[in-house]
Design a protein around this motif. Sequence first.
Motif, PDB file in Angstrom:
ATOM      1  N   MET A  17       0.565  -1.413  -0.547  1.00 30.54           N
ATOM      2  CA  MET A  17      -0.122   0.203   0.087  1.00 30.54           C
ATOM      3  C   MET A  17       0.773   1.552  -0.033  1.00 30.54           C
ATOM      4  O   MET A  17       0.521   1.900  -1.021  1.00 30.54           O
ATOM      5  N   TYR A  18       1.981   1.151   1.213  1.00 23.87           N
ATOM      6  CA  TYR A  18       3.413   2.081   0.357  1.00 23.87           C
ATOM      7  C   TYR A  18       3.356   2.718  -0.641  1.00 23.87           C
ATOM      8  O   TYR A  18       3.608   3.725  -0.813  1.00 23.87           O
ATOM      9  N   SER A  19       3.553   1.933  -1.206  1.00 22.79           N
ATOM     10  CA  SER A  19       4.024   1.967  -2.907  1.00 22.79           C
ATOM     11  C   SER A  19       3.504   2.645  -3.841  1.00 22.79           C
ATOM     12  O   SER A  19       3.474   3.565  -4.068  1.00 22.79           O
ATOM     13  N   LYS A  20       1.921   1.498  -3.255  1.00 26.14           N
ATOM     14  CA  LYS A  20       0.998   2.549  -3.878  1.00 26.14           C
ATOM     15  C   LYS A  20       1.126   3.656  -3.815  1.00 26.14           C
ATOM     16  O   LYS A  20       0.641   4.647  -4.839  1.00 26.14           O
ATOM     17  N   TYR A  21       0.914   4.408  -2.755  1.00 27.17           N
ATOM     18  CA  TYR A  21       1.058   5.831  -2.092  1.00 27.17           C
ATOM     19  C   TYR A  21       1.825   6.520  -2.472  1.00 27.17           C
ATOM     20  O   TYR A  21       1.648   7.857  -3.531  1.00 27.17           O
ATOM     21  N   GLN A  22       3.218   6.408  -2.753  1.00 30.44           N
ATOM     22  CA  GLN A  22       4.391   6.476  -3.409  1.00 30.44           C
ATOM     23  C   GLN A  22       4.683   7.250  -4.326  1.00 30.44           C
ATOM     24  O   GLN A  22       4.171   7.939  -5.082  1.00 30.44           O
ATOM     25  N   SER A  23       3.620   6.591  -5.546  1.00 34.30           N
ATOM     26  CA  SER A  23       2.974   6.083  -7.032  1.00 34.30           C
ATOM     27  C   SER A  23       2.401   7.336  -7.015  1.00 34.30           C
ATOM     28  O   SER A  23       2.541   8.476  -8.158  1.00 34.30           O
ATOM     29  N   ASP A  24       0.790   6.923  -6.503  1.00 31.89           N
ATOM     30  CA  ASP A  24       0.099   7.833  -6.342  1.00 31.89           C
ATOM     31  C   ASP A  24      -1.171   7.605  -5.703  1.00 31.89           C
ATOM     32  O   ASP A  24      -1.693   7.050  -5.154  1.00 31.89           O
ATOM     33  N   ASP A  35      -7.346   4.076  -0.809  1.00 32.83           N
ATOM     34  CA  ASP A  35      -8.366   4.642   0.387  1.00 32.83           C
ATOM     35  C   ASP A  35      -8.369   5.978   0.778  1.00 32.83           C
ATOM     36  O   ASP A  35      -6.065   6.385   1.971  1.00 32.83           O
ATOM     37  N   GLN A  36      -8.505   6.425   1.436  1.00 36.71           N
ATOM     38  CA  GLN A  36      -8.196   8.180   2.171  1.00 36.71           C
ATOM     39  C   GLN A  36      -8.055   7.713   3.542  1.00 36.71           C
ATOM     40  O   GLN A  36      -6.630   8.599   3.926  1.00 36.71           O
ATOM     41  N   ALA A  37      -8.439   6.825   4.113  1.00 36.39           N
ATOM     42  CA  ALA A  37      -7.809   6.053   5.717  1.00 36.39           C
ATOM     43  C   ALA A  37      -6.475   5.882   5.588  1.00 36.39           C
ATOM     44  O   ALA A  37      -5.490   6.343   6.680  1.00 36.39           O
ATOM     45  N   TRP A  38      -6.374   5.420   4.700  1.00 40.53           N
ATOM     46  CA  TRP A  38      -4.136   4.864   4.241  1.00 40.53           C
ATOM     47  C   TRP A  38      -3.550   6.366   3.820  1.00 40.53           C
ATOM     48  O   TRP A  38      -2.363   6.672   4.688  1.00 40.53           O
ATOM     49  N   ARG A  39      -4.079   7.374   3.272  1.00 41.96           N
ATOM     50  CA  ARG A  39      -3.471   8.083   2.808  1.00 41.96           C
ATOM     51  C   ARG A  39      -3.313   9.085   4.479  1.00 41.96           C
ATOM     52  O   ARG A  39      -2.390   9.569   4.322  1.00 41.96           O
ATOM     53  N   THR A  40      -4.036   9.754   5.010  1.00 39.54           N
ATOM     54  CA  THR A  40      -4.339   9.700   5.791  1.00 39.54           C
ATOM     55  C   THR A  40      -3.261   9.319   7.033  1.00 39.54           C
ATOM     56  O   THR A  40      -2.078   9.913   7.731  1.00 39.54           O
TER      57      THR A  40
END
Length: 909
Positions: free
Chosen positions: A18-25, A30-35
């Motif tokens: 999930m962190y890798s996806k977050y770093q890419s885009d 999900d908003q909770a993970w972004r937070t």
Amino acid sequence: MSDYSYVFNAHPTYIEDMYSKYQSDPATVDQAWRTFFEGFDFGASANGNGAIETALGSSNTTKEFGVLSIIHGFRSRGHLLSTTNPIRSRRDRRPHLDLSDYNLEESDLNKVFEAGGEIGMKNATLQEIIDQLRKVYTSDLGIEYAHIENKEKRMWLRDKIEGRNLENDYGLSLDKKKRILEKLNGASIFEKFLHTKYVGQKRFSLEGGETTIAALDAIINTGAADKVQEVIIGMAHRGRLNVLANIMNKTYETIFSEFEGTAVPDLSFGDGDVKYHLGYSSMVETPSGKTVHLKLTPNPSHLEAVNTVVEGFARAKADILYGSDYDQILPILIHGDAAVAGQGIAFETVQMSQLAGYYTGGTIHFVINNQIGFTTDFDDARSSTYSTAVASIVQAPVFHVNGDNPDAVVYASELATEYRQLFNNDVFIDMVCYRKHGHNEGDDPKFTQPQMYEFINDHKNPREVYVDKLTAHNAVDKDMAEKLEAEFWATLQDRLDLIKEKDLPYKYQEPEQAWRSLKKKTDASDYKISPKTGITKKNIDKILNHLMTVPDDFNLLSKINRLQKGKKKLLDQNNLDWALAELLAYGSILLEGKNVRMSGQDVKRGTFSHRHAIFNDAKTFKDYNRLSNISEDQGRFMIYNSLLSEFGVLGFEYGYSLATPEALVLWEAQFGDFANGAQTIFDQFISAGESKWQRMSGIVMLLPHGYEGQGPEHSSARLERYLSACAENNLTVANITTPANFFHSLRRQLERPFRKPLIIMSPKSLLRHPLCVSDKDEFSTNNRFEEVLVDHETVAKTKRVLLCSGKIYYDLLEKKLADKRNDVVLVRLEQLYPFPTDKVNELFDKYKKAEFLWVQEEPKNMGAWYFILNELRDTNIQLVSRKASASPATGFKKVHDKEQADILAKALG
């Protein structure tokens, strides 16, 4: 976001993905993970050390997240590994706290992890982190708190738990350890004395759970160090005598005399009860020099039934003595593990704990967990992991603790008390121990638990275990331990010397003084005539005008407006209906400076939309208490719609009534039939409490009753059940037909020089019956409750006298008028018990040539018939009723109408 539990419950490799996806885009997660990844709210997490942010930036992200996750795992599930059982190994509850569960390996144990900063161990090895977590979360104290949603409470507990002194047990001072030993001495030697001197007598000993005494002592002392002035304790049998002796300071001489049979109680005020049911009040001085009032409420054998009685008592004391400052009064409920898991009242008690009408500022629940109920093993006694599963209802923390580790128990007790005082919420202490003997001292537990009792037989008691521990750690030496024991024996001897002083000095509180001023023993002369309960016409008008007026800025609902116009029309005719009479009664009591408290399901409006004690604004939706501000110095009118409970709520109101002799306390069943859900409280407390425990109560039970074709669950309040419990003037049971008599019956509760529970079969259809009204003059000075009401007819013409009570009277009256039967006299017994013998005998003397019938709506085997038959056994009275039936009423309207018509036809002849 309140915490990161959803993160820590995920597998580390998933988090990394999930962190890798977050770093890419960032938009792909999900908003909770972004937070979470943005690090919001992290600064408020434990220690605020940036462990999560560090982990995010680490080159070994998966492993760091694994360490963070296992830390969270210990916080939320470490209690499943705690060593809380003193006599046998714990069952494997699969807590998933192995390294492999977090993508960690043995080879990682010596590696340093930044994530250790989450528990204040930055740059510690994984082995050091795990060792610390085990000390904190899997020792003799296991703590459930991760389920608490409120972040402040959760973090407060986390800081306390993780910040405690792990090098010195639980950070207890030597003085505290000595006090613990003194309490264990008292508890153990008391039981030993009773066991050797009174062999075979039931005493429900505390042996195996003696640490309870040290725990209660710690709770009381910790509370007193804050603001606690008074402690109310409710408990069943096990350990009760020990609590009376070593917490309540009831003299040994008094307890021993009860065993010896030399205590001869005054039975003029009841039959008494066994020694392990009795209550007690005392005053104790804590180590800080503060005097605290203690009360142990009396209880029946029905386990847990006392729970809400204690809560009601505590609420009443808070209301009348402590200005609703709940920090000053502390309820403690002591449970058995099987009972708290198995008895539904435990659920009701906790469920009502946060409701406005039943709030007591939080209760400390102490479970003496014997791991057995009577003869039943725990795995046959509950489905939940712990007996304390009910705590989750209000997200109460639970401290699971080993009863053989008094330091841990006292630490948990002190922390629980601090939590209660700070947050005013419930808290549970689950002390796992054992029961040295069977259910009582005459039982052989090996019949059903042979293996368990092999363990117990060879096991040292908590005092012996504690002495060994203290001497091994050089906290005290053997000589000191022996000295403490010798000092206790000296204390014991001093207490035994109090033979001439049966009661320790006790200063009565104001409501207790009020009880003492009331008459205890009553006889027939007290019931021959009711006291005058009418009020001045000035006050009648004052209250009625107030009831008919609302503030200028209040917006009445259109239906309420129509109701008010109907009431106005009634008053213009100088009449009051049932609802107006009821509110007038409450208003008159309030004007005398006394309080009125009422609760039950939908009581503010009334089940039948009749009471409307509270109006709701049509626009702002705010409520308006119609009985407030009648005068500046009036009493308080407290009315609460209850939770959907009968057992718990009636228990609460009974408890409230025990502390408030000068208040009118009422409980209304939504339908009288539903009172069967509270039958335990009636049987165990209300009907027999005075006889068993010499505790008066003036509680009023309003039980809607009457046959209107609404079926078997909405017709009968089971009048026969209450009448069957009547004896020795223990109750008042009434089935009233006029608003004025209802008014006087309520006022009579506080006018009498004694208190008795009042049960009223209150009406349903009569609430709007055009004939069920009373003239305003009937409420005025010199009027009183009339036990018997008689139609005025000439004696010579009378052929038949119909005795009845309640709503059937109006059916008979309509039939009589329609048939123009001037030869029939209708007699209403407004009060069935105490039976108005003299007034009824006068009727038999007056109408000697007439036929007497008892007419009731209920089936022959129900209602008042058998009671009436017994009271009038020397007469030839006959019965008109429905036939005997297994069900209270038919469920078919046409059948009901035919049955009712048949009763009227037979009655009028």
